[in-house]
Design a protein around this motif. Structure first.
Motif, PDB file in Angstrom:
ATOM      1  N   GLU A  55       0.834  -1.203   0.000  1.00 25.22           N
ATOM      2  CA  GLU A  55       0.000   0.000   0.000  1.00 25.22           C
ATOM      3  C   GLU A  55       0.869   1.253   0.000  1.00 25.22           C
ATOM      4  N   ASP A 100      -9.185  -3.759   3.083  1.00 19.37           N
ATOM      5  CA  ASP A 100     -10.150  -3.197   4.033  1.00 19.37           C
ATOM      6  C   ASP A 100     -10.571  -4.301   5.001  1.00 19.37           C
ATOM      7  N   ARG A 102     -12.897  -5.944   7.773  1.00 23.40           N
ATOM      8  CA  ARG A 102     -14.291  -5.860   8.201  1.00 23.40           C
ATOM      9  C   ARG A 102     -14.668  -7.113   8.977  1.00 23.40           C
ATOM     10  N   THR A 116     -10.199  -3.358  -1.671  1.00 24.02           N
ATOM     11  CA  THR A 116     -10.867  -2.111  -2.041  1.00 24.02           C
ATOM     12  C   THR A 116     -10.991  -2.066  -3.564  1.00 24.02           C
ATOM     13  N   GLU A 117     -11.581  -1.010  -4.075  1.00 22.79           N
ATOM     14  CA  GLU A 117     -11.697  -0.871  -5.536  1.00 22.79           C
ATOM     15  C   GLU A 117     -10.313  -0.840  -6.171  1.00 22.79           C
TER      16      GLU A 117
END
Length: 295
Positions: free
Chosen positions: A40, A49, A51, A58-59
């Motif tokens: 990243e 991400d 959760r 992510t996109e």
């Protein structure tokens, strides 16, 4: 960016858990987390991400996934090819075969090859010729044996003729053709014709022959299997075209007669070895090609 980081992207999409990714890569979980954060930082965007105990892309991560899958797949393929390139002790050889070679002389040849090289696994796909071409273009097979009319010109493919074949008319015993010294074009057009599979060489040949002789064949049935075509002719369901070599192997069929094709001749088929120019041929591929040349 290295291959380990890209594999993590692929596996995160698959498992959604860092622990599962670490287990498959045989790494510790903190090491996987380190590589994720490093990637990243390297790309300057959020890729993962978290959760409720799951990690999803992510996109931006999904945009990277497409390339990560391609790169890791090519890397694995390259490593496998290099490992098996010069050995006949192990490895897998992916072979494509047109319907006629795949149902006549290829099985016996493959059997001789496997007896000589028991460590080589043969993955043979028998398909209509058009489908074999797609498999070659997608690099899903290493080489192919098929019938061509000598006009196959693909920039990325190498085509090596292995020998000529002959297309003949086949019809059942006791057919009215048996009493004729010569069969005419219009007589063939008046008979029920058992057509070969869509995309097969013989179907294309029959269409070219009909066009060259300005007739329409009475296609009363279409069968995906060359063996089924022979059985249909034996059962007196109609007539068809076949290659002479395909009739002789593995054995000459009973209840079927042959005759030369009348009318305007078109180019006879060639048994052809086809492989990609841009992919190296392994030792197993080179040896199998030698078996084919000895047909």
């Amino acid at each position: 960016m290295n291959i380990v980081k890209l594999k993590i992207v692929v596996l995160i999409d698959k498992y959604k858990k860092i622990s599962d990714v670490a287990r498959e890569l045989k790494l510790k979980q903190p090491t996987v987390t380190f590589h994720m954060k490093s990637l990243e930082e390297e790309l300057g965007t959020v890729l993962f991400d978290s959760r409720r105990g799951r990690v999803i892309l992510t996109e931006a991560g999904r945009a990277l996934l497409y390339y990560a899958q391609r790169i890791t797949s090519l890397t694995d393929e390259a490593m496998n090819i290099v490992a098996d390139f010069d050995t006949l002790e192990r490895g897998t050889l992916h072979i494509g075969a047109g319907l006629l070679p795949g149902n006549s002389y290829l099985p016996a040849l493959a059997g001789r090859f496997m007896r000589k090289f028991p460590g080589i696994h043969l993955d043979i796909r028998v398909r209509a010729d058009a489908e074999i071409m797609k498999l070659l273009q997608r690099a899903e097979i290493d080489l192919a044996v098929m019938h061509t009319d000598g006009s196959l010109e693909e920039e990325h493919l190498e085509c090596e003729p292995l020998g000529r074949d002959e297309m003949v008319l086949i019809y059942p015993d006791e057919h009215s053709f048996s009493a004729l010294k010569k069969i005419e074009v219009n007589q063939i057009a008046q008979e029920r014709f058992i057509q070969h599979a869509e995309g097969s060489y013989i179907k294309g040949f029959s269409e070219r022959w009909a066009s060259a002789n300005q007739v329409n064949l009475w296609n009363s049935a279409s069968l995906d299997s060359p063996e089924a075509v022979k059985l249909a002719v034996q059962a007196k369901a109609g007539i068809s075209f076949y290659t002479r070599r395909g009739l002789l192997l593995p054995s000459a069929p009973e209840g079927i007669r042959t005759a030369p094709l009348p009318g305007n001749a078109i180019r006879e088929p060639e048994i052809t070895l086809v492989y990609r120019k841009d992919r190296p041929v392994t030792a197993a591929g080179r040896e199998f090609a030698a078996f084919l040349r000895a047909l």
